[in-house]
Design a protein around this motif. Structure first.
Motif, PDB file in Angstrom:
ATOM      1  N   LYS A  61      -3.694  15.975 -12.483  1.00  0.00           N
ATOM      2  CA  LYS A  61      -3.206  16.317 -13.821  1.00  0.00           C
ATOM      3  C   LYS A  61      -1.777  15.809 -14.000  1.00  0.00           C
ATOM      4  N   ASN A  62      -1.569  15.115 -15.143  1.00  0.00           N
ATOM      5  CA  ASN A  62      -0.252  14.561 -15.497  1.00  0.00           C
ATOM      6  C   ASN A  62       0.239  13.513 -14.486  1.00  0.00           C
ATOM      7  N   ILE A  63      -0.671  12.906 -13.737  1.00  0.00           N
ATOM      8  CA  ILE A  63      -0.311  11.855 -12.781  1.00  0.00           C
ATOM      9  C   ILE A  63      -0.799  10.517 -13.310  1.00  0.00           C
ATOM     10  N   VAL A  64       0.043   9.504 -13.176  1.00  0.00           N
ATOM     11  CA  VAL A  64      -0.297   8.163 -13.666  1.00  0.00           C
ATOM     12  C   VAL A  64      -0.790   7.323 -12.485  1.00  0.00           C
ATOM     13  N   PHE A  65      -1.982   6.723 -12.658  1.00  0.00           N
ATOM     14  CA  PHE A  65      -2.544   5.840 -11.637  1.00  0.00           C
ATOM     15  C   PHE A  65      -2.549   4.410 -12.155  1.00  0.00           C
ATOM     16  N   ASN A  67      -4.909  10.793   2.933  1.00  0.00           N
ATOM     17  CA  ASN A  67      -4.063  10.074   3.887  1.00  0.00           C
ATOM     18  C   ASN A  67      -3.461   8.843   3.228  1.00  0.00           C
ATOM     19  N   ASP A  68      -2.358   8.378   3.828  1.00  0.00           N
ATOM     20  CA  ASP A  68      -1.784   7.114   3.390  1.00  0.00           C
ATOM     21  C   ASP A  68      -2.757   5.975   3.694  1.00  0.00           C
ATOM     22  N   GLN A  69      -2.658   4.920   2.891  1.00  0.00           N
ATOM     23  CA  GLN A  69      -3.453   3.714   3.170  1.00  0.00           C
ATOM     24  C   GLN A  69      -2.608   2.736   3.964  1.00  0.00           C
ATOM     25  N   PHE A  70      -3.215   2.191   5.012  1.00  0.00           N
ATOM     26  CA  PHE A  70      -2.526   1.220   5.875  1.00  0.00           C
ATOM     27  C   PHE A  70      -3.445   0.027   6.118  1.00  0.00           C
ATOM     28  N   PRO A  71      -2.863  -1.128   6.443  1.00  0.00           N
ATOM     29  CA  PRO A  71      -3.693  -2.272   6.872  1.00  0.00           C
ATOM     30  C   PRO A  71      -4.480  -1.916   8.138  1.00  0.00           C
ATOM     31  N   LYS A  72      -5.523  -2.674   8.393  1.00  0.00           N
ATOM     32  CA  LYS A  72      -6.394  -2.418   9.538  1.00  0.00           C
ATOM     33  C   LYS A  72      -5.617  -2.414  10.846  1.00  0.00           C
ATOM     34  N   MET A  83       0.821  -1.220   0.000  1.00  0.00           N
ATOM     35  CA  MET A  83       0.000   0.000   0.000  1.00  0.00           C
ATOM     36  C   MET A  83       0.852   1.267   0.000  1.00  0.00           C
ATOM     37  N   ARG A  84       2.147   1.072  -0.135  1.00  0.00           N
ATOM     38  CA  ARG A  84       3.076   2.201  -0.005  1.00  0.00           C
ATOM     39  C   ARG A  84       2.789   3.301  -1.030  1.00  0.00           C
ATOM     40  N   ASP A  85       2.322   2.936  -2.199  1.00  0.00           N
ATOM     41  CA  ASP A  85       2.064   3.911  -3.261  1.00  0.00           C
ATOM     42  C   ASP A  85       0.606   4.365  -3.294  1.00  0.00           C
ATOM     43  N   VAL A 108      -9.545   4.981  -2.967  1.00  0.00           N
ATOM     44  CA  VAL A 108      -8.136   4.622  -2.848  1.00  0.00           C
ATOM     45  C   VAL A 108      -7.517   4.668  -4.232  1.00  0.00           C
ATOM     46  N   ALA A 109      -6.398   5.369  -4.327  1.00  0.00           N
ATOM     47  CA  ALA A 109      -5.706   5.518  -5.611  1.00  0.00           C
ATOM     48  C   ALA A 109      -4.292   4.976  -5.484  1.00  0.00           C
ATOM     49  N   LYS A 110      -3.936   4.077  -6.387  1.00  0.00           N
ATOM     50  CA  LYS A 110      -2.582   3.526  -6.413  1.00  0.00           C
ATOM     51  C   LYS A 110      -1.801   4.270  -7.506  1.00  0.00           C
ATOM     52  N   PHE A 111      -0.768   4.993  -7.068  1.00  0.00           N
ATOM     53  CA  PHE A 111       0.020   5.806  -7.990  1.00  0.00           C
ATOM     54  C   PHE A 111       1.058   4.952  -8.717  1.00  0.00           C
ATOM     55  N   GLY A 112       1.324   5.365  -9.960  1.00  0.00           N
ATOM     56  CA  GLY A 112       2.342   4.669 -10.737  1.00  0.00           C
ATOM     57  C   GLY A 112       3.743   5.049 -10.302  1.00  0.00           C
ATOM     58  N   HIS A 113       3.885   6.217  -9.645  1.00  0.00           N
ATOM     59  CA  HIS A 113       5.199   6.679  -9.208  1.00  0.00           C
ATOM     60  C   HIS A 113       5.098   7.184  -7.769  1.00  0.00           C
ATOM     61  N   PHE A 114       6.019   6.748  -6.951  1.00  0.00           N
ATOM     62  CA  PHE A 114       5.994   7.115  -5.532  1.00  0.00           C
ATOM     63  C   PHE A 114       6.154   8.617  -5.333  1.00  0.00           C
ATOM     64  N   LYS A 115       7.008   9.253  -6.118  1.00  0.00           N
ATOM     65  CA  LYS A 115       7.210  10.690  -5.959  1.00  0.00           C
ATOM     66  C   LYS A 115       5.940  11.474  -6.253  1.00  0.00           C
TER      67      LYS A 115
END
Length: 252
Positions: free
Chosen positions: A149-153, A200-205, A122-124, A173-180
């Motif tokens: 805009k200009n972000i890859v998911f 917010n970041d996504q974390f396990p329960k 879930m880091r990204d 929940v959005a998973k980004f293609g790039h961590f930066k």
């Protein structure tokens, strides 16, 4: 002259027959000495009878004592056998306890490994909350245009089952293609302070529950003038990891 002789003559002596006819020696009577002997013999007889009774009682008690001794010896053997079995069982329980303790430690390690893998997967990811929900929507197009805009998911979707129309919209929940890119969007999240939206970041329960425990503690340190930061499920105070078995048992 004859009368004088008669008067002067000694008294008539007793004959053997007259002795036998004395009242004291007549049939049916007992002399004092004989009576004493009879009493003594009767007393001895009573004492012998009493002694026999006591001897019988002693023999009975001896038999009972013998039975009790045999029973005690048997019980002692049983106790020794049970003690040996108990020692064996204790050793078995000790081994089982050690095995269970070891299994618990290994299970905890495995569980923490799984949680860590989930967190890494879930880091990204970022969770967007408060964005209105519409039927048949494309979740990605609902994100703020200037933000995405200009972000890859890799993937964007709503979390959880569909709620009632009047209910709070499900988070996205959005998973980004790039961590930066994910970090850039996250840094813009502070601009949403005071609104109904949040990022917010996504974390396990499990980690979310730990963070809920740490937030008020972090707030307390900050009020005291310390620098407190939560990184995933760890609290750092003035650069040092805060350890407390009652607060952070997952660290032990």
């Amino acid at each position: 002259m004859k009368k004088a002789q008669c008067a002067a003559s000694p008294a008539k002596s007793e004959t053997p027959s007259s002795k036998r006819l004395r009242p004291a020696d007549s049939p049916g009577t007992t002399s004092p000495a004989g009576k004493d002997i009879a009493d003594i013999l009767e007393s001895i007889d009573k004492r012998l009878s009493s002694f026999d009774a006591r001897l019988s009682l002693v023999e009975l008690l001896h038999r009972e004592f013998k039975c009790l001794r045999e029973s005690l010896e048997f019980s002692q053997q049983q106790v020794e056998t049970l003690a040996a079995e108990n020692a064996t069982l204790r050793e078995s329980v000790k081994c089982l306890t050690e095995n269970v303790t070891q299994l618990n430690r290994e299970n905890k390690k495995i569980k923490e490994t799984v949680i860590d893998l989930q967190a890494r997967s879930m880091r990204d990811n970022l969770v967007f909350s408060g964005i209105p929900e519409a039927a048949g929507e494309d979740a990605e197009t609902t994100l703020p245009e200037d933000t995405v805009k200009n972000i890859v998911f890799d993937r964007v979707h709503r979390l959880g089952p569909i709620r009632a129309a009047a209910g709070r919209p499900r988070p996205i929940v959005a998973k980004f293609g790039h961590f930066k890119q994910k970090e850039h969007v996250k840094s813009r999240g502070r601009e949403l302070k005071g609104t109904d939206f949040s990022v917010n970041d996504q974390f396990p329960k499990e980690i979310l529950e730990r963070r809920r425990v740490l937030f008020p503690i972090r707030r307390g340190f900050i009020q005291k003038g310390s620098r407190a930061v939560i990184a995933v499920d760890r609290l750092y105070v003035d650069g040092q990891l805060h350890r407390d078995p009652d607060i952070t048992p997952w660290l032990y």
